[in-house]
Scaffold this motif. Structure first.
Motif, short mmCIF file in Angstrom:
data_model
loop_
_atom_site.label_atom_id
_atom_site.label_comp_id
_atom_site.label_asym_id
_atom_site.label_seq_id
_atom_site.Cartn_x
_atom_site.Cartn_y
_atom_site.Cartn_z
N ASN A 64 0.84 -1.19 0.00
CA ASN A 64 0.00 0.00 0.00
C ASN A 64 0.88 1.24 0.00
O ASN A 64 1.50 1.58 1.01
N LEU A 65 0.95 1.89 -1.13
CA LEU A 65 1.81 3.05 -1.30
C LEU A 65 1.06 4.13 -2.07
O LEU A 65 0.33 3.84 -3.01
N SER A 66 1.22 5.38 -1.62
CA SER A 66 0.61 6.53 -2.30
C SER A 66 1.70 7.51 -2.70
O SER A 66 2.72 7.65 -2.01
N VAL A 67 1.47 8.19 -3.81
CA VAL A 67 2.43 9.17 -4.33
C VAL A 67 1.74 10.51 -4.47
O VAL A 67 0.63 10.60 -5.01
N ASN A 144 9.71 22.98 -1.56
CA ASN A 144 10.99 22.41 -1.96
C ASN A 144 10.89 20.93 -2.30
O ASN A 144 11.92 20.26 -2.43
N LEU A 145 9.67 20.41 -2.42
CA LEU A 145 9.48 18.99 -2.67
C LEU A 145 8.93 18.77 -4.07
O LEU A 145 8.05 19.50 -4.54
N GLY A 146 9.44 17.74 -4.71
CA GLY A 146 8.92 17.37 -6.02
C GLY A 146 8.02 16.16 -5.97
O GLY A 146 7.17 15.96 -6.83
N ARG A 147 8.20 15.33 -4.92
CA ARG A 147 7.41 14.12 -4.80
C ARG A 147 7.44 13.62 -3.37
O ARG A 147 8.45 13.78 -2.66
N ILE A 148 6.34 13.04 -2.92
CA ILE A 148 6.25 12.39 -1.61
C ILE A 148 5.71 10.98 -1.83
O ILE A 148 4.70 10.79 -2.50
N GLU A 149 6.39 9.99 -1.28
CA GLU A 149 5.89 8.62 -1.28
C GLU A 149 5.57 8.22 0.15
O GLU A 149 6.40 8.38 1.04
N VAL A 150 4.39 7.69 0.36
CA VAL A 150 3.96 7.25 1.68
C VAL A 150 3.66 5.76 1.63
O VAL A 150 2.80 5.32 0.87
N ILE A 151 4.40 4.98 2.42
CA ILE A 151 4.15 3.55 2.55
C ILE A 151 3.47 3.33 3.89
O ILE A 151 3.99 3.73 4.93
N ARG A 152 2.33 2.67 3.87
CA ARG A 152 1.56 2.43 5.10
C ARG A 152 1.94 1.08 5.69
O ARG A 152 1.99 0.09 4.98
N GLY A 153 2.14 1.07 6.99
CA GLY A 153 2.41 -0.18 7.68
C GLY A 153 3.87 -0.54 7.67
O GLY A 153 4.70 0.10 7.03
N PRO A 154 4.24 -1.61 8.42
CA PRO A 154 5.64 -2.04 8.49
C PRO A 154 6.20 -2.32 7.11
O PRO A 154 5.69 -3.16 6.38
#
Length: 554
Positions: A64-67, A144-154
């Motif tokens: 589960n990953l969001s960009v 100052n950010l071009g991209r954020i990746e969020v991984i949920r959980g361990p």
């Protein structure tokens, strides 16, 4: 003021270069897609991510990953990441003041009152998270950010083993020379400025940004000021690439603290009386740097060596005592990556050493002084195997070893020095992804994560090392599906998860200024995540259902 001037000095050359560039505007139109680099931008057909520590596409990611990128950052005024991150389901960033924030992912981190814990964060693969698990990604200017990746959980070997997951920040990579300037002014005398520039040659890419944010705040004793300088550089040759990142931050924030229910309902703008009386505040100076060398050994084999370091100097004036603390850390990461049509794998090691010094005083009388040295070593491995053109398997694992050494530097209360070596922690992960067709894919994963106790939690109330405190550990099980409709104009994702946590770390408050840690049973987190993103009229609907069960300790 002198410190602030010293912080600005390194950016003078960048600003002069930016002033010579022909383009100077608040926003820059993106380049046509055919000129964009797939590892730094979002395109409709594919979203390229770094979640494997191997560049991959979102629809093949077995988890589960969001960009967030591009127009996602336009949803806020850029003064805080909360507006942007809160558009994602399962993520809740709470912001009490500009200097007091907390990120909670699927309930992880909700027991930490004043900061972000149980979640790992990175800037261009440089760890922002300290050795005790504290993260402050909100200190980086959102512009100052071009991209954020969020991984949920361990996330196991993917990015450390944070129980809640990870928030991975990436600076922009732009292909043409340009300069940008923005100026924002808002309520409570909030002023934000940002100036940035990009300079490219045949083999060199330079980017830098200088930003300043200040505000009087809504509440009493709530003024805030932060100046930061962030720069990246990249040198490319046919057989190697060298990247660097440097972040300097200087901030000062008054602390209004918390109010009782009656006071909050009748006078919400007031500060807590004891904090207002002494004009309680905190000052922070931080520096973070990283250097990464990538060597292309062959068309399928790549070697990468990264060095990084952090330094911080903090002071907090409080009603009960004053806290001064300094942190100095250094780390090295080595990674060997192999890419083939059917399989790819990564082998690597991480080593971080950090020294944390703190002292307490009141009325110029020293109350306590300690130094804690933490060493973390981990070895990780990732294997991605494409069983068929539609079905892929990901197997990963990490071996983690952590040890602490406490040195008591205050002799008046006796020597309370001590050591603590934690057992080796194994964090495995397994993931499957199946692509039904061009518009539909399914995934399932199971992964282990852990969180280490903070400095306060490792000590008993009297100041001795707590020999019984254990890391918090847990397993997450998840399955979900991704769906793209109408030429990728509409995206939908549905997932269900189950998280079992053991040896919960709970901070117990002994007095107003003394905390200790304890392991308090286990919890179970169950949830349903729904996300619908429409590019036709640009709206995003996040949704969550999160029941929670608790089992008390005995």
């Amino acid at each position: 003021m002198q410190n602030q001037f010293q912080l600005i000095q390194p950016s003078i050359l960048l600003l002069l270069l930016s002033g010579l560039l022909p383009t100077f505007a608040q926003t820059i139109n993106p380049l046509p897609e055919k000129h964009q680099q797939p590892d730094t931008t979002i395109v409709l057909e594919k979203v390229t991510i770094e979640g494997f520590r191997l560049s991959s596409h979102l629809r093949t990611f077995p988890g589960n990953l969001s960009v967030l990128a591009g127009k996602d950052f336009m949803l806020s005024d850029g003064t805080n990441l909360a507006t942007t991150l809160n558009t994602l389901p399962g993520i809740n960033m709470q912001s009490g003041t500009y200097a007091t924030n907390r990120i909670v992912i699927r309930g992880m981190g909700s027991r930490t009152p004043y900061n972000t814990n149980r979640i790992r964060s990175y800037l261009n693969d440089i760890p922002i998270t300290t050795s005790d698990g504290i993260s402050a990604p909100e200190e980086i200017d959102a512009q100052n950010l071009g991209r954020i990746e969020v991984i949920r959980g361990p996330s196991s070997a993917l990015y450390g083993s944070g129980l809640g997951g990870s928030v991975n920040l990436f600076t922009p990579e732009k292909l043409k020379n340009e300069g940008n300037f923005s100026l924002n002014y808002g309520s409570f005398s909030t002023l934000k400025t940002n100036i940035s520039g990009t300079l490219n040659t045949a083999n060199t890419h330079l980017w830098g940004s200088l930003s300043h944010l200040q505000s009087d705040g809504y509440r009493e004793n709530n003024e805030f000021r932060r100046t930061s300088f962030l720069t990246t550089a990249k040198w490319k040759q046919s057989k190697w690439t060298l990247k660097s990142t440097l972040l300097l931050t200087d901030s000062e924030a008054e602390i209004p603290s918390s109010l009782g229910k009656t006071k909050f309902e009748n006078e919400p703008q007031a500060a807590a009386a004891n904090w207002a009386a002494i004009e309680g505040h905190k000052k922070n100076q931080k520096a973070m740097a990283g250097l990464s060398f990538t060597n292309f050994l062959s068309s399928t084999l790549t070697q990468q060596l990264s060095l990084h370091g952090k330094w911080s100097d903090n002071y907090e004036k409080r009603p009960f005592n004053n806290l001064s603390d300094q942190t100095l850390s250094a780390g090295i990461r080595g990674k060997l990556s192999h890419y083939r049509r059917v399989t790819d794998w990564v082998l690597g090691i991480d080593w971080i050493t950090e020294q944390y010094k703190w002292k307490l005083d009141q009325d110029n009388i020293l109350l306590n002084e300690n130094r804690e040295t933490r060493n973390q070593f981990s070895a990780f491995a990732i294997l991605n195997y494409r069983l068929t053109t539609r079905l892929s398997l990901s197997v990963a694992g990490t071996l983690n070893h952590i040890r602490y050494r406490l040195t008591d530097m205050y002799a008046a209360n006796g020597d309370q020095s001590g050591r603590r070596n934690f057992p080796v922690i194994v964090s495995p992960r397994l993931g499957l992804n199946y692509i039904v067709g061009e518009h539909l894919s399914f995934y399932a994963s199971a992964g282990h994560g852990f969180s280490m106790p903070s400095p306060e939690e490792t000590l008993l109330p009297a100041g001795d090392v707590n020999p019984d405190i254990k890391p918090e550990q847990g397993m997450q099980y998840e399955t979900g599906t991704r769906l793209n409709l109408f030429g990728n104009a509409v995206e939908a994702e549905v997932s269900v998860y189950w998280i079992e946590l053991n040896n919960l770390l709970v901070t117990k408050r002994i007095t107003e200024d003394i905390f200790t840690g304890m392991n308090a049973g286990k919890t179970r987190h169950q949830g349903l995540k729904l996300m619908l993103h429409n590019r036709i009229v640009e709206y995003r609907i996040p949704g969550n259902l999160n029941p929670l069960s608790l089992t008390p300790f005995s």
